[in-house]
Design a protein around this motif. Structure first.
Motif, PDB file in Angstrom:
ATOM      1  N   LEU A  57     -10.882  39.343  14.507  1.00  0.00           N
ATOM      2  CA  LEU A  57     -10.118  38.855  15.649  1.00  0.00           C
ATOM      3  C   LEU A  57     -11.044  38.278  16.718  1.00  0.00           C
ATOM      4  N   ARG A  58     -12.147  38.940  16.958  1.00  0.00           N
ATOM      5  CA  ARG A  58     -13.093  38.461  17.965  1.00  0.00           C
ATOM      6  C   ARG A  58     -13.664  37.100  17.563  1.00  0.00           C
ATOM      7  N   GLN A  59     -14.093  36.963  16.331  1.00  0.00           N
ATOM      8  CA  GLN A  59     -14.668  35.689  15.879  1.00  0.00           C
ATOM      9  C   GLN A  59     -13.630  34.572  15.908  1.00  0.00           C
ATOM     10  N   THR A  60     -12.423  34.879  15.468  1.00  0.00           N
ATOM     11  CA  THR A  60     -11.359  33.862  15.467  1.00  0.00           C
ATOM     12  C   THR A  60     -11.008  33.456  16.890  1.00  0.00           C
ATOM     13  N   ARG A  61     -10.971  34.428  17.777  1.00  0.00           N
ATOM     14  CA  ARG A  61     -10.647  34.140  19.176  1.00  0.00           C
ATOM     15  C   ARG A  61     -11.735  33.280  19.828  1.00  0.00           C
ATOM     16  N   GLU A  62     -12.982  33.573  19.552  1.00  0.00           N
ATOM     17  CA  GLU A  62     -14.072  32.776  20.106  1.00  0.00           C
ATOM     18  C   GLU A  62     -14.015  31.336  19.593  1.00  0.00           C
ATOM     19  N   LYS A  63     -13.716  31.178  18.300  1.00  0.00           N
ATOM     20  CA  LYS A  63     -13.609  29.817  17.733  1.00  0.00           C
ATOM     21  C   LYS A  63     -12.445  29.063  18.380  1.00  0.00           C
ATOM     22  N   ALA A  64     -11.323  29.743  18.606  1.00  0.00           N
ATOM     23  CA  ALA A  64     -10.163  29.093  19.224  1.00  0.00           C
ATOM     24  C   ALA A  64     -10.467  28.676  20.656  1.00  0.00           C
ATOM     25  N   GLN A  65     -11.196  29.491  21.389  1.00  0.00           N
ATOM     26  CA  GLN A  65     -11.521  29.154  22.772  1.00  0.00           C
ATOM     27  C   GLN A  65     -12.475  27.969  22.853  1.00  0.00           C
ATOM     28  N   LYS A  66     -13.420  27.886  21.946  1.00  0.00           N
ATOM     29  CA  LYS A  66     -14.326  26.743  21.932  1.00  0.00           C
ATOM     30  C   LYS A  66     -13.563  25.457  21.626  1.00  0.00           C
ATOM     31  N   LEU A  67     -12.677  25.526  20.646  1.00  0.00           N
ATOM     32  CA  LEU A  67     -11.880  24.339  20.322  1.00  0.00           C
ATOM     33  C   LEU A  67     -10.959  23.965  21.480  1.00  0.00           C
ATOM     34  N   ALA A  68     -10.364  24.958  22.129  1.00  0.00           N
ATOM     35  CA  ALA A  68      -9.461  24.680  23.244  1.00  0.00           C
ATOM     36  C   ALA A  68     -10.200  24.008  24.396  1.00  0.00           C
ATOM     37  N   ALA A  69     -11.412  24.459  24.687  1.00  0.00           N
ATOM     38  CA  ALA A  69     -12.191  23.834  25.754  1.00  0.00           C
ATOM     39  C   ALA A  69     -12.520  22.378  25.420  1.00  0.00           C
ATOM     40  N   SER A  70     -12.874  22.111  24.169  1.00  0.00           N
ATOM     41  CA  SER A  70     -13.185  20.741  23.759  1.00  0.00           C
ATOM     42  C   SER A  70     -11.959  19.840  23.836  1.00  0.00           C
ATOM     43  N   ILE A  71     -10.818  20.340  23.350  1.00  0.00           N
ATOM     44  CA  ILE A  71      -9.593  19.536  23.359  1.00  0.00           C
ATOM     45  C   ILE A  71      -9.132  19.289  24.790  1.00  0.00           C
ATOM     46  N   CYS A  72      -9.218  20.302  25.634  1.00  0.00           N
ATOM     47  CA  CYS A  72      -8.794  20.146  27.022  1.00  0.00           C
ATOM     48  C   CYS A  72      -9.604  19.057  27.717  1.00  0.00           C
ATOM     49  N   HIS A  73     -10.918  19.072  27.549  1.00  0.00           N
ATOM     50  CA  HIS A  73     -11.766  18.037  28.156  1.00  0.00           C
ATOM     51  C   HIS A  73     -11.465  16.663  27.553  1.00  0.00           C
ATOM     52  N   HIS A  74     -11.266  16.613  26.240  1.00  0.00           N
ATOM     53  CA  HIS A  74     -11.027  15.339  25.554  1.00  0.00           C
ATOM     54  C   HIS A  74      -9.717  14.706  26.028  1.00  0.00           C
ATOM     55  N   LEU A  75      -8.633  15.471  26.023  1.00  0.00           N
ATOM     56  CA  LEU A  75      -7.322  14.913  26.386  1.00  0.00           C
ATOM     57  C   LEU A  75      -7.231  14.640  27.883  1.00  0.00           C
ATOM     58  N   THR A  76      -7.797  15.512  28.691  1.00  0.00           N
ATOM     59  CA  THR A  76      -7.720  15.321  30.144  1.00  0.00           C
ATOM     60  C   THR A  76      -8.415  14.033  30.564  1.00  0.00           C
ATOM     61  N   SER A  77      -9.587  13.794  30.008  1.00  0.00           N
ATOM     62  CA  SER A  77     -10.336  12.588  30.385  1.00  0.00           C
ATOM     63  C   SER A  77      -9.592  11.315  30.000  1.00  0.00           C
ATOM     64  N   HIS A  78      -8.892  11.329  28.885  1.00  0.00           N
ATOM     65  CA  HIS A  78      -8.181  10.122  28.453  1.00  0.00           C
ATOM     66  C   HIS A  78      -6.840   9.964  29.157  1.00  0.00           C
ATOM     67  N   LEU A  79      -6.119  11.046  29.385  1.00  0.00           N
ATOM     68  CA  LEU A  79      -4.815  10.923  30.036  1.00  0.00           C
ATOM     69  C   LEU A  79      -4.947  10.577  31.520  1.00  0.00           C
ATOM     70  N   ARG A  80      -6.093  10.865  32.123  1.00  0.00           N
ATOM     71  CA  ARG A  80      -6.303  10.498  33.523  1.00  0.00           C
ATOM     72  C   ARG A  80      -6.850   9.078  33.655  1.00  0.00           C
ATOM     73  N   ASP A  81      -7.068   8.438  32.527  1.00  0.00           N
ATOM     74  CA  ASP A  81      -7.550   7.050  32.527  1.00  0.00           C
ATOM     75  C   ASP A  81      -6.368   6.113  32.764  1.00  0.00           C
ATOM     76  N   LYS A  82      -6.364   5.408  33.866  1.00  0.00           N
ATOM     77  CA  LYS A  82      -5.253   4.526  34.215  1.00  0.00           C
ATOM     78  C   LYS A  82      -5.185   3.293  33.316  1.00  0.00           C
ATOM     79  N   SER A  83      -6.292   2.947  32.688  1.00  0.00           N
ATOM     80  CA  SER A  83      -6.309   1.754  31.838  1.00  0.00           C
ATOM     81  C   SER A  83      -5.885   2.041  30.400  1.00  0.00           C
ATOM     82  N   LEU A  84      -5.479   3.255  30.111  1.00  0.00           N
ATOM     83  CA  LEU A  84      -5.076   3.595  28.746  1.00  0.00           C
ATOM     84  C   LEU A  84      -3.774   2.879  28.395  1.00  0.00           C
ATOM     85  N   PRO A  85      -3.712   2.158  27.265  1.00  0.00           N
ATOM     86  CA  PRO A  85      -2.483   1.453  26.881  1.00  0.00           C
ATOM     87  C   PRO A  85      -1.305   2.403  26.718  1.00  0.00           C
ATOM     88  N   GLU A  86      -0.107   1.852  26.852  1.00  0.00           N
ATOM     89  CA  GLU A  86       1.096   2.685  26.850  1.00  0.00           C
ATOM     90  C   GLU A  86       1.304   3.389  25.515  1.00  0.00           C
TER      91      GLU A  86
END
Length: 259
Positions: A57-86
């Motif tokens: 459980l600890r190892q799985t939880r750590e892997k999920a948190q690392k992936l969540a941090a990466s996805i959060c940064h990835h999606l946030t940076s693109h969705l806050r981009d005003k020039s992103l096509p519709e």
């Protein structure tokens, strides 16, 4: 006539497509790990609960948190981009909704493991519920973590020390997930009920047989002369009753006139 730099436009489109593909790949990995964590969390407090399960459980939880941090940064940076096509923005919003739901499921399961770990202590295995289940968790966790053998990564620790350390660590991690969810809602305003799913799984579910049945029904509705048998019987009974009433009325008038 204004000059158009097609190369810049093509590079922008390729970059956006790559960002979408990377986001989908990260999200698929997170969904797999979160599903694995949920499977392992259902075993806490049962007869398969052990030091090995808590470590998985600890190892799985750590892997999920690392992936969540990466996805959060990835999606946030693109969705806050005003020039992103519709079109790309809609795809990113779909990924955002799926990511938010996965993160909430992870948070719920982490709280569940935290509560169950407080009730069922590994120091006293006699309190565990005898469900009759046996094993099956290590293989699932190994596949989710992309490890050939999870037992190679295990680091045995005394149960008492593990439990005290695990509880303090999980409290911090649950707080981090809470903060991540709140931070996501503050940075990106994506209304979930406004995001429409699309794709082959949301296409028209009617098969060819269903379409043929609907076509036959529409033909029957367009031909009212061909009425069902039960309706014809009702009409015949109504006409027969009307005839009997009319005949009785006529006889009554005749009797009154000739009496």
């Amino acid at each position: 006539m204004p000059l158009v730099n097609n190369k810049v436009g093509d590079d922008c489109t390729v970059g956006t497509d790559k960002a979408l593909a990377d986001g989908e790949a990260l999200l698929q990995s997170l969904i797999k790990v979160v599903a694995c964590y949920r499977h392992l969390a259902s075993c806490v407090g049962g007869c398969t609960d052990s030091l090995q399960l808590r470590d998985e459980l600890r190892q799985t939880r750590e892997k999920a948190q690392k992936l969540a941090a990466s996805i959060c940064h990835h999606l946030t940076s693109h969705l806050r981009d005003k020039s992103l096509p519709e079109e790309q923005r809609k795809e990113m919003e779909l990924l955002w909704v799926a990511f938010s739901s996965s993160l909430e499921l992870l948070h719920v399961d982490m709280c569940k493991v935290f509560s169950m770990g407080d009730i069922f202590s590994l120091a006293n295995t006699a309190t565990l519920v005898q469900t009759g289940l046996q094993g099956g968790g290590s293989e699932v966790a190994a596949r989710a973590l992309s490890l050939p053998d999870l037992n190679q990564a295990l680091t045995p620790t005394p149960a008492a020390g593990l439990e005290s350390q695990e509880r303090s660590t999980m409290e911090q991690e649950i707080s981090q997930i809470d903060h991540m969810i709140d931070d996501m809602e503050m940075k990106v305003n994506v209304l979930r009920w406004m995001v429409e799913p699309h794709g082959p799984q949301y296409a028209d579910p009617l098969s060819s047989a269903d379409s043929a049945s609907l076509a036959l029904l529409s033909v029957d509705e367009e031909q009212p002369a061909q009425q069902p048998l039960c309706q014809r019987k009702q009409i015949f009974a109504f006409l027969l009753l009307f005839t009997v009433v009319l005949l009785a009325s006529t006889l009554s008038v005749c009797i009154v006139l000739f009496s």
